[in-house]
Every structure is written in structure tokens, then in C-alpha cells.
Design a protein around this motif. Structure first.
Motif, PDB file in Angstrom:
ATOM      1  N   ASP A 181       0.843  -1.214   0.000  1.00 41.99           N
ATOM      2  CA  ASP A 181       0.000   0.000   0.000  1.00 41.99           C
ATOM      3  C   ASP A 181       0.873   1.258   0.000  1.00 41.99           C
ATOM      4  O   ASP A 181       0.606   2.216  -0.720  1.00 41.99           O
ATOM      5  N   ALA A 182       1.917   1.245   0.828  1.00 42.10           N
ATOM      6  CA  ALA A 182       2.792   2.426   0.909  1.00 42.10           C
ATOM      7  C   ALA A 182       3.575   2.603  -0.390  1.00 42.10           C
ATOM      8  O   ALA A 182       3.788   3.726  -0.850  1.00 42.10           O
ATOM      9  N   ASP A 184       1.266   4.208  -2.881  1.00 39.79           N
ATOM     10  CA  ASP A 184       1.104   5.643  -2.610  1.00 39.79           C
ATOM     11  C   ASP A 184       2.317   6.445  -3.104  1.00 39.79           C
ATOM     12  O   ASP A 184       2.210   7.640  -3.357  1.00 39.79           O
ATOM     13  N   SER A 230      13.572   2.831   8.686  1.00 42.42           N
ATOM     14  CA  SER A 230      12.099   2.858   8.692  1.00 42.42           C
ATOM     15  C   SER A 230      11.575   2.006   9.845  1.00 42.42           C
ATOM     16  O   SER A 230      12.240   1.041  10.256  1.00 42.42           O
ATOM     17  N   PRO A 267       6.738  -2.400   8.778  1.00 40.26           N
ATOM     18  CA  PRO A 267       5.330  -2.227   8.390  1.00 40.26           C
ATOM     19  C   PRO A 267       4.355  -2.819   9.406  1.00 40.26           C
ATOM     20  O   PRO A 267       3.258  -2.276   9.604  1.00 40.26           O
ATOM     21  N   THR A 303       2.661  -0.638  12.151  1.00 39.08           N
ATOM     22  CA  THR A 303       1.461   0.172  11.873  1.00 39.08           C
ATOM     23  C   THR A 303       0.189  -0.603  12.204  1.00 39.08           C
ATOM     24  O   THR A 303      -0.870  -0.018  12.353  1.00 39.08           O
ATOM     25  N   GLU A 362       1.528   4.749  11.354  1.00 41.77           N
ATOM     26  CA  GLU A 362       1.160   4.707   9.934  1.00 41.77           C
ATOM     27  C   GLU A 362       1.784   5.848   9.140  1.00 41.77           C
ATOM     28  O   GLU A 362       2.367   5.646   8.084  1.00 41.77           O
ATOM     29  N   GLU A 363       1.628   7.052   9.692  1.00 42.67           N
ATOM     30  CA  GLU A 363       2.110   8.212   8.953  1.00 42.67           C
ATOM     31  C   GLU A 363       3.635   8.194   8.844  1.00 42.67           C
ATOM     32  O   GLU A 363       4.199   8.539   7.805  1.00 42.67           O
ATOM     33  N   GLU A 415       4.471   5.650   6.135  1.00 41.49           N
ATOM     34  CA  GLU A 415       4.138   6.116   4.776  1.00 41.49           C
ATOM     35  C   GLU A 415       5.070   7.242   4.320  1.00 41.49           C
ATOM     36  O   GLU A 415       5.526   7.258   3.179  1.00 41.49           O
ATOM     37  N   SER A 416       5.369   8.168   5.219  1.00 39.51           N
ATOM     38  CA  SER A 416       6.231   9.275   4.778  1.00 39.51           C
ATOM     39  C   SER A 416       7.670   8.801   4.569  1.00 39.51           C
ATOM     40  O   SER A 416       8.386   9.329   3.716  1.00 39.51           O
ATOM     41  N   ILE A 450       8.478   5.870   3.312  1.00 42.42           N
ATOM     42  CA  ILE A 450       8.501   5.206   1.996  1.00 42.42           C
ATOM     43  C   ILE A 450       8.489   6.258   0.877  1.00 42.42           C
ATOM     44  O   ILE A 450       9.181   6.114  -0.137  1.00 42.42           O
ATOM     45  N   LEU A 451       7.734   7.324   1.087  1.00 44.94           N
ATOM     46  CA  LEU A 451       7.741   8.422   0.100  1.00 44.94           C
ATOM     47  C   LEU A 451       9.136   9.020  -0.017  1.00 44.94           C
ATOM     48  O   LEU A 451       9.640   9.279  -1.099  1.00 44.94           O
TER      49      LEU A 451
END
Ligand code: URA
Length: 198
Positions: free
Chosen positions: A64-65, A68, A156, A159, A162, A169-170, A173-174, A176-177
Motif C-alpha cells: 500500500d505504501a 502511494d 524505517s 510495516p 502500523t 502509519e504516517e 508512509e512518509s 517510503i515516500l
């Protein structure tokens, strides 16, 4: 050279407890020239059953990440510190991590990626060779050395964190971005070429 052309270990009996508990060796998956590599801890039950890293619940969170960030599994390589499932999913022992480190070092050396993302405490501490406070260091980049290979490493949270702590979660996700951005892949790195999709 201990890995085959696909960066796989085909036979290993270095860790008696793991030989006993595994049903197969779970090698890394994804392109053998990936710019972005994720390193997890060890295969779990689903990974042991299916023979691929991160294909259980943690894998869904990771997928999912990645999505995104404009990525799929085909864009990245995903591997683990150790390639055999520990009994009862216990943490890998120090000797087991050491026994498997040469394989990971060779995999990273041959991939020569832009960025390595360590998913959780075990891989972060293993590759940085120090204790790591993952929650507070998540999103930070360090230079490291694995075997003889110099890497750029982004810490990181795992996963799975989360799943039992929504506040992570945030952070996940950030991170991975940021990873996609630093490695120059996905939406951040696609540039003009993505226009062709429309
Ligand atoms: N957790 C990990 O660290 N690695 C996997 O392959 C699956 C879950």
C-alpha cells in the motif's frame, strides 16, 4: 560467489535451528538491478509457505505504501537479514544474523542500489552495527558499510508496527515516500516519462 545469477541462495545448512524450522529458503525478490532495496528481518509463516519476502500482512502494508509512492514490487527489491523462518517467529539469534550476513552483503554489492531501507529494529541495528531507536530515527539517512560495500541507508519502522500502533502509519508512509524520492524512483523519479501514461 555464493549467490546465483538471480541473487539467490539455493542451499545452506549453517543454522541448525533454522534448517529445522524452515520449509524453504526465502530469497529476496524483485529486479536484480533495483535502485531501491528494502531489508526486513526474517521470513514469517506466510513467507515460508510461499517462498517470497513480505507476502503476509506486513507485505500488504508495504504494498500500500509503495503504491502511494507510485511504485510496485516490480520496481524494488525486497529481501531479509536472514532467509529462513525462525521457530515460533522468534527474533534471529546473533549467530544466525552473522551466518547470513555474507549473502546480504553480496546481494547489496551486486545490486549497487541508490538506497537501502531497513524495515524495523533488527535490520537497522544489523546494518548500522549499533543500537537504533527506530521510532525516533525513522526517516533519517546514514552511510553504512555491509561487508566491503558502502551503502546509503534510510531507517524505517517495520510495516507490522502500523498494525498494532496506528500512530506509526504516517511515519511509515512518509518514510517510503522519502525513500522513493531519495532513490529517484516512482512518482518522484519518473519525471516527464510518466506523462506518456495519459
Ligand atoms: N517481516 C519481515 O521482516 N520479513 C518478511 O519477509 C516478512 C515479515
Amino acid at each position: 560467489m555464493e549467490l546465483d545469477d538471480d541473487l539467490c541462495v539455493n542451499e545452506c545448512t549453517r543454522c541448525p535451528a533454522l534448517v529445522e524450522s524452515r520449509s524453504r529458503i526465502v530469497n529476496g525478490g524483485g529486479p536484480t538491478d533495483a535502485d531501491l532495496v528494502f531489508v526486513g528481518e526474517a521470513p514469517g509463516a506466510t513467507e515460508d509457505e510461499l517462498g517470497e519476502p513480505f507476502v503476509g500482512r506486513s507485505g500488504t502494508v508495504l504494498d500500500d505504501a509503495l503504491r502511494d509512492a507510485g511504485l510496485t514490487r516490480a520496481d524494488v527489491r525486497i529481501t531479509n537479514c536472514i532467509r529462513c523462518r525462525p521457530p515460533e517467529n522468534r527474533d534471529p539469534h546473533v549467530e544466525e544474523l552473522a551466518n547470513c550476513k555474507g549473502y546480504l552483503a553480496e546481494e547489496l554489492d551486486r545490486l549497487d542500489p541508490e538506497l537501502v531501507v531497513t524495515l524495523g529494529k533488527v535490520p537497522s541495528e544489523h546494518l548500522l552495527d549499533r543500537s537504533v531507536a527506530v521510532t525516533s530515527e525513522a526517516g533519517e539517512v546514514f552511510d553504512a558499510r555491509v561487508g566491503g560495500t558502502a551503502i546509503r541507508l534510510l531507517v524505517s519502522v517495520h510495516p507490522a508496527a502500523t498494525l498494532y500502533d496506528r500512530s506509526q502509519e504516517e511515519t511509515f508512509e512518509s518514510t517510503i515516500l522519502r525513500a522513493a524520492e531519495l532513490a529517484g524512483v516512482g512518482e518522484s523519479g519518473g519525471g516527464q516519462s510518466r506523462l506518456g501514461e495519459y
